[in-house]
Design a protein around this motif. Structure first.
Motif, mmCIF file in Angstrom:
data_model
loop_
_atom_site.group_PDB
_atom_site.id
_atom_site.type_symbol
_atom_site.label_atom_id
_atom_site.label_comp_id
_atom_site.label_asym_id
_atom_site.label_seq_id
_atom_site.Cartn_x
_atom_site.Cartn_y
_atom_site.Cartn_z
ATOM 1 N N GLU A 1 0.821 -1.204 0.000
ATOM 2 C CA GLU A 1 0.000 0.000 0.000
ATOM 3 C C GLU A 1 0.861 1.262 0.000
ATOM 4 O O GLU A 1 0.533 2.261 -0.633
ATOM 5 N N PHE A 2 1.990 1.197 0.720
ATOM 6 C CA PHE A 2 2.881 2.354 0.756
ATOM 7 C C PHE A 2 3.466 2.613 -0.628
ATOM 8 O O PHE A 2 3.658 3.765 -1.037
ATOM 9 N N GLU B 1 -4.143 -7.133 -12.640
ATOM 10 C CA GLU B 1 -3.142 -7.265 -11.574
ATOM 11 C C GLU B 1 -1.734 -7.371 -12.141
ATOM 12 O O GLU B 1 -0.761 -7.002 -11.481
ATOM 13 N N GLY B 2 -1.617 -7.862 -13.391
ATOM 14 C CA GLY B 2 -0.308 -7.867 -14.025
ATOM 15 C C GLY B 2 0.177 -6.455 -14.271
ATOM 16 O O GLY B 2 1.358 -6.141 -14.088
ATOM 17 N N ILE B 3 -0.760 -5.575 -14.671
ATOM 18 C CA ILE B 3 -0.414 -4.174 -14.879
ATOM 19 C C ILE B 3 -0.085 -3.508 -13.547
ATOM 20 O O ILE B 3 0.854 -2.721 -13.433
ATOM 21 N N LEU B 4 -0.862 -3.841 -12.514
ATOM 22 C CA LEU B 4 -0.579 -3.293 -11.186
ATOM 23 C C LEU B 4 0.801 -3.694 -10.703
ATOM 24 O O LEU B 4 1.553 -2.877 -10.155
ATOM 25 N N THR B 5 1.147 -4.948 -10.907
ATOM 26 C CA THR B 5 2.463 -5.430 -10.487
ATOM 27 C C THR B 5 3.574 -4.695 -11.218
ATOM 28 O O THR B 5 4.580 -4.295 -10.619
ATOM 29 N N ALA B 6 3.394 -4.532 -12.529
ATOM 30 C CA ALA B 6 4.410 -3.837 -13.315
ATOM 31 C C ALA B 6 4.560 -2.390 -12.876
ATOM 32 O O ALA B 6 5.648 -1.822 -12.919
ATOM 33 N N ASN C 1 5.696 -6.106 -6.766
ATOM 34 C CA ASN C 1 5.073 -7.337 -6.314
ATOM 35 C C ASN C 1 4.207 -7.097 -5.083
ATOM 36 O O ASN C 1 4.525 -6.280 -4.227
ATOM 37 N N GLY C 2 3.121 -7.814 -5.030
ATOM 38 C CA GLY C 2 2.196 -7.681 -3.908
ATOM 39 C C GLY C 2 0.978 -6.852 -4.252
ATOM 40 O O GLY C 2 -0.035 -6.900 -3.546
ATOM 41 N N ALA C 3 1.056 -6.083 -5.334
ATOM 42 C CA ALA C 3 -0.065 -5.233 -5.726
ATOM 43 C C ALA C 3 -1.245 -6.092 -6.171
ATOM 44 O O ALA C 3 -1.094 -6.991 -6.989
ATOM 45 N N THR C 4 -2.400 -5.819 -5.610
ATOM 46 C CA THR C 4 -3.615 -6.536 -5.980
ATOM 47 C C THR C 4 -4.729 -5.537 -6.244
ATOM 48 O O THR C 4 -4.709 -4.417 -5.733
ATOM 49 N N MET C 5 -5.705 -5.945 -7.027
ATOM 50 C CA MET C 5 -6.813 -5.053 -7.316
ATOM 51 C C MET C 5 -7.589 -4.727 -6.052
ATOM 52 O O MET C 5 -8.083 -3.611 -5.883
#
Length: 576
Positions: free
Chosen positions: A104-105, A212-217, A221-225
């Motif tokens: 989140e940070f 979530e792949g876009i979020l990770t990029a 890592n760890g980013a989720t919708m």
């Protein structure tokens, strides 16, 4: 949204509207919120600059500006632990009652950096890397944790970590206040929120992955919708809640007049002519050294300054600016300088005046045609706190007049027929041939003639704009409200809008570097430019007091930055 420099490094701010009407109708406020379309890149900056009130919170729109071009590389680089188990189970910071995970940070941190780079690139364009390096000592092509901020000695990554913590603090403080007040997110904010999330799905499909792949990029890592939605919700509530509070602030006439009492001059603009004469205009009084370089001892400088003052005093005999130019040309040291004339300043706000000239120009007794000679001084402060004032020369001034800025702000509409084709030069500037310009002009004249031949009123002009304008503002009928001398519009657009003779219903074709504009003067605004400046000050003071009362009482503590993406490369954190 905009960046401002606080201290030695950039701090992200969202700026609230500072020039709305005293008691604007809800209909007009709605139009203002909907009028997001911009005329030019300059006007985008104007819209941002017009939002005066600061909120230290996160750049929620940055989520839209994803770095898709970098996705393929970052998907591989950040694949050390795609599960994100460490990021999602490590508390990076605590803000009030909110425990913020490292994941989140990173939302706050990465968006902060992305918005910074986007703003720089809007300002500097193709020269972003060079200017940022020159102005801030930062190489945007290298990782932030490998470079230090010169003034503090901290790494740029650590600097942005500190700033991201402040963003999180203000965001959650405002979010909690909004929930406590049973605040409901407006419909347009909900629509923007949904649109932001849809972008991730769109780019996921485009690049053969998922949201979530876009979020990770983008965030690591760890980013989720799920967690990103929670973050985005807090950001949207914080921004909208604060914006609505600022919009609701209104003041009556008495408050306005009391605020300007004893400082009326601060809201006026001044026109004058000036000519500066430096002591260096008298090299014969100094000492010539190697390569003909002239230096002055203290005694020699005093003698040269005395001569500069005498020369400046001869200019006070001028009965007009034209006379002043003739007297300037007659000065001995201008014998070979045929272009030596006075500098003409038009409608310069008090706050923008040279401090050496302010008191004289703003004196209530000042009359058109007054002249004076004033010293040009600079004051420096030593480490022990003592100040030293140095005189470098003298100004000769001719007063041309004061503008109290009582003219109402202008509300205008326009239809843009953009130039087509063009040739792009090495510096990125696009130029158009006479034939290309004539084609746009012919089309504008044709459309204007069609409108005049029909039912020529504002309603029909709006329909004409919606069907034919090349500017994104066409969905709002080409409307631009609250045009003022401070508006950062293209000159021809602004000058036409603010012409003293302008009246509702005026129509004319003008040219800008973007094409031909069919201009329509809609109305005088309810507020003058003068009162808009006063309103901005009143609003910001009251808003800041409210904001500080909410945010300052919240505690924010960084627990660890172990899983923060400190190796991020700024030039790969955002796209234009």
């Amino acid at each position: 949204m905009a960046w401002s420099m606080r201290g030695s490094f950039p701090t992200f701010t969202i700026r609230m509207r500072g020039n709305d009407q005293m008691s604007a109708s809800s209909k007009k406020k709605l139009r203002k919120e909907q009028n997001a379309a911009q005329l030019t890149a300059k006007q985008q900056q104007e819209k941002a600059a017009a939002k005066k009130l600061r909120i230290q919170t996160i750049a929620f729109v940055c989520a839209i500006a994803l770095v898709i071009a970098v996705v393929v590389g970052t998907l591989a680089v950040r694949a050390v632990d795609k599960s994100g188990i460490f990021q999602n189970n490590t508390i990076a910071a605590v803000v009030g009652d909110h425990k913020i995970t490292a994941t989140e940070f990173n939302y706050f941190y990465c968006d902060l950096i992305s918005e910074q780079y986007n703003n720089w690139s809007k300002t500097y364009g193709d020269y972003t890397s060079s200017y940022v390096s020159m102005l801030y000592g930062l190489d945007v092509t290298k990782s932030l944790d490998s470079q230090t901020v010169k003034e503090t000695g901290k790494s740029w990554a650590d600097t942005y970590v500190e700033s991201a913590l402040e963003q999180a603090k203000s965001t959650y403080a405002l979010y909690d206040a909004a929930l406590a007040a049973n605040y409901e997110l407006p419909a347009d904010a909900k629509e923007e929120y949904d649109g932001t999330l849809e972008v991730f799905d769109m780019y996921g499909n485009l690049y053969g992955t998922d949201a979530e792949g876009i979020l990770t990029a983008t965030y690591g890592n760890g980013a989720t919708m799920e967690s990103f939605k929670e973050y985005l919700t807090a950001v949207f509530y914080a921004k909208s809640f604060a914006s609505d509070y600022a919009e609701a602030l209104t003041y009556d006439e008495e408050v306005f007049r009391n605020h300007e009492k004893d400082k009326e001059y601060e809201y006026s603009s001044y026109s004058f002519a000036s000519y500066h004469i430096s002591y260096e205009k008298f090299p014969e009084l100094g000492t010539k050294g190697e390569n003909d370089k002239v230096t002055f001892t203290d005694e020699q400088k005093e003698a040269a300054l005395a001569e500069a003052k005498k020369a400046a005093e001869t200019l006070t005999a001028a009965a007009s600016v034209e006379d002043m130019d003739k007297l300037i040309a007659a000065l001995p040291f201008n014998a070979d300088n045929k272009s030596a004339i006075a500098s003409k300043a038009d409608d310069v706000l008090y706050s923008e005046l040279n401090e050496s000239l302010r008191d004289w120009l703003a004196d209530p007794a000042r009359q058109e045609g007054d002249t004076v000679v004033l010293p040009n001084t600079t004051t420096t402060e030593k480490e022990d706190g003592t100040e030293t004032t140095v005189t470098n020369g003298y100004f000769a001034l001719f007063f041309r007049g004061e503008n109290e800025n009582l003219r109402p702000l202008a509300n205008v509409r326009h239809l843009l027929v953009a130039f087509e084709g063009g040739t792009t030069g090495e510096d990125g500037t696009k130029t158009y041939s006479d034939a290309e310009k004539q084609k746009a002009k012919d089309e504008a004249e044709k459309l204007l003639a069609e409108w005049k031949d029909g039912n020529a009123n504002e309603e029909s002009f709006i329909e004409l704009v919606k069907k034919n304008s090349d500017d994104a503002s066409k969905d709002q009928g080409g409307l631009y409200e609250d045009v003022s001398p401070a508006s950062n519009l293209v000159d021809s657009f602004k000058n036409w809008s603010l012409d003293e003779s302008r009246k509702p219903g005026d129509v004319e074709i003008i040219e800008s570097e973007y094409g031909y504009h069919i201009m329509f003067y809609s109305s005088h605004d309810e507020m003058s430019y003068r009162d808009s400046m006063i309103y901005a000050e009143l609003q910001e003071a009251d808003y800041t007091k409210w904001y500080d009362g909410i945010v300052d009482v919240v505690n924010a503590e960084l627990k660890t930055d172990k899983y923060v993406n400190k190796d991020i490369v700024m030039a790969q954190s955002a796209m234009y």
